[in-house]
Design a protein around this motif. Structure first.
Motif, PDB file in Angstrom:
ATOM      1  N   THR A  42       0.842  -1.205   0.000  1.00 32.21           N
ATOM      2  CA  THR A  42       0.000   0.000   0.000  1.00 32.21           C
ATOM      3  C   THR A  42       0.874   1.250   0.000  1.00 32.21           C
ATOM      4  O   THR A  42       0.592   2.223  -0.717  1.00 32.21           O
ATOM      5  CB  THR A  42      -0.942  -0.015   1.225  1.00 32.21           C
ATOM      6  N   ASP A 152      -5.458  -1.446  -5.130  1.00 27.56           N
ATOM      7  CA  ASP A 152      -4.977  -1.991  -3.865  1.00 27.56           C
ATOM      8  C   ASP A 152      -5.977  -2.999  -3.316  1.00 27.56           C
ATOM      9  O   ASP A 152      -6.966  -2.620  -2.687  1.00 27.56           O
ATOM     10  CB  ASP A 152      -4.749  -0.854  -2.859  1.00 27.56           C
ATOM     11  N   GLU A 153      -5.742  -4.259  -3.585  1.00 32.37           N
ATOM     12  CA  GLU A 153      -6.650  -5.336  -3.165  1.00 32.37           C
ATOM     13  C   GLU A 153      -8.108  -4.991  -3.456  1.00 32.37           C
ATOM     14  O   GLU A 153      -8.962  -5.017  -2.553  1.00 32.37           O
ATOM     15  CB  GLU A 153      -6.486  -5.600  -1.669  1.00 32.37           C
TER      16      GLU A 153
HETATM   17 MG   LIG Z   1      -2.040  -2.841   2.148  1.00 37.98          MG
END
Ligand SMILES: [Mg+2]
Ligand SMILES: Nc1ncnc2c1ncn2[C@@H]1O[C@H](COP(=O)(O)OP(=O)(O)OP(=O)(O)O)[C@@H](O)[C@H]1O
Length: 261
Positions: A42, A152-153
């Motif tokens: 991240t 991000d995911e």
């Molecule tokens: Mg993360």
């Protein structure tokens, strides 16, 4: 070309979230970032998006150094982050306020069609399911035609069916404008389904452990032996990243590749 040059990030409390990370990502390449919790994935996306500053090193896009949010770089987070007081269509068109309204409408309609939500344009975000909301977030990211898209995911909160259908939507949108994509995922199969290259990271300090090219034709057959073999290679690298220091991977790289994959 997106070029990450010797990026380091140490937070104010001394946490070394990234250390000396370099990576070049080709135009239109899709890279999956995979790694254990806390290895700086991240942080890395936030630096590229200009949401945070690196302690040292640089992010360059086609030679231009990026230090703050840039219109050519879009980001999708784990949760949709829609504006609750705007309709679905207005959420998607939010970043297009400079365009004439007819063009804005046309682009929004097309983006919503691409994610299968055209009929929900006038709804409020709260009237959508989690998967539908994430489709809106993806449409919103693509509608500005970014050169670089960071995810991000984005699918981790969704069930396997919804996730697979979102992979299709993502790839259909990618085919249209072919941005460079960096996607963080904990799901090795998701990475192999989407990416041209898997980059495995390691924590403390966050860095790249290994890179694995994924030479698989598209559309990808998730049941094919080649797909399974690629997923196994990435899983093996991920497993090793959790147990073995980085030097071991580098030494292995010096062996002829055929010896281990
Ligand atoms: Mg993360
Ligand atoms: N604002 C912050 N201040 C201090 N430390 C931070 C901050 N943000 C992240 N960290 C630390 O930096 C390291 C990397 O965090 P980051 O969120 O980038 O990891 P990640 O790979 O995305 O993890 P996850 O897979 O759990 O999302 C972690 O040790 C985390 O605790």
């Amino acid at each position: 070309m997106l070029s990450l040059e010797r990026l380091s990030k140490t937070y104010a409390d001394g946490t070394r979230a990234l250390s000396d990370l370099s990576l070049k990502v080709r135009e239109s390449e899709i890279v999956a970032l995979i790694g254990g919790s806390g290895c700086g994935k991240t942080t890395l996306l936030r630096l590229i998006a200009g949401l945070d500053r690196a302690t040292s090193g640089a992010v360059r896009l086609d030679g231009e150094t990026l230090t703050e949010p840039h219109p050519a770089v879009g980001i999708v987070f784990q949760e949709p982050r829609l504006l609750p007081w705007l309709t679905v269509a207005d959420n998607v068109g939010f970043g297009l306020s400079d365009l004439p309204s007819s063009e804005r409408r046309a682009r929004v309609t097309h983006a919503l069609e691409m994610v299968g939500l055209a009929e929900h344009a006038g709804r409020w975000p709260r009237e959508l399911s989690g998967g539908q909301q994430q489709r809106v977030a993806i449409a919103r990211a693509f509608v500005t035609a970014p050169k670089v898209l960071l995810l991000d995911e984005p699918f981790s909160a969704l069930d396997a069916f919804t996730r697979a259908s979102l992979h299709e939507h993502l790839l259909a949108l990618w085919e249209e404008s072919r941005p460079t994509v960096l996607i963080v995922t904990h799901d090795v199969h998701e990475g192999v389904a989407l990416a041209d290259r898997a980059v495995v990271m390691q924590p403390k300090p966050g860095r790249i452990y290994d890179e694995l090219p994924l030479h698989l034709a598209r559309p990808r057959d998730k049941t094919s032996p080649a797909f399974e073999a690629a997923a196994r290679r990435v899983l093996t690298a991920l497993d090793r990243s959790l147990h073995e220091p980085r030097q071991a991977a580098q030494e292995r790289d010096r062996e002829p590749a055929g010896l281990w994959w």
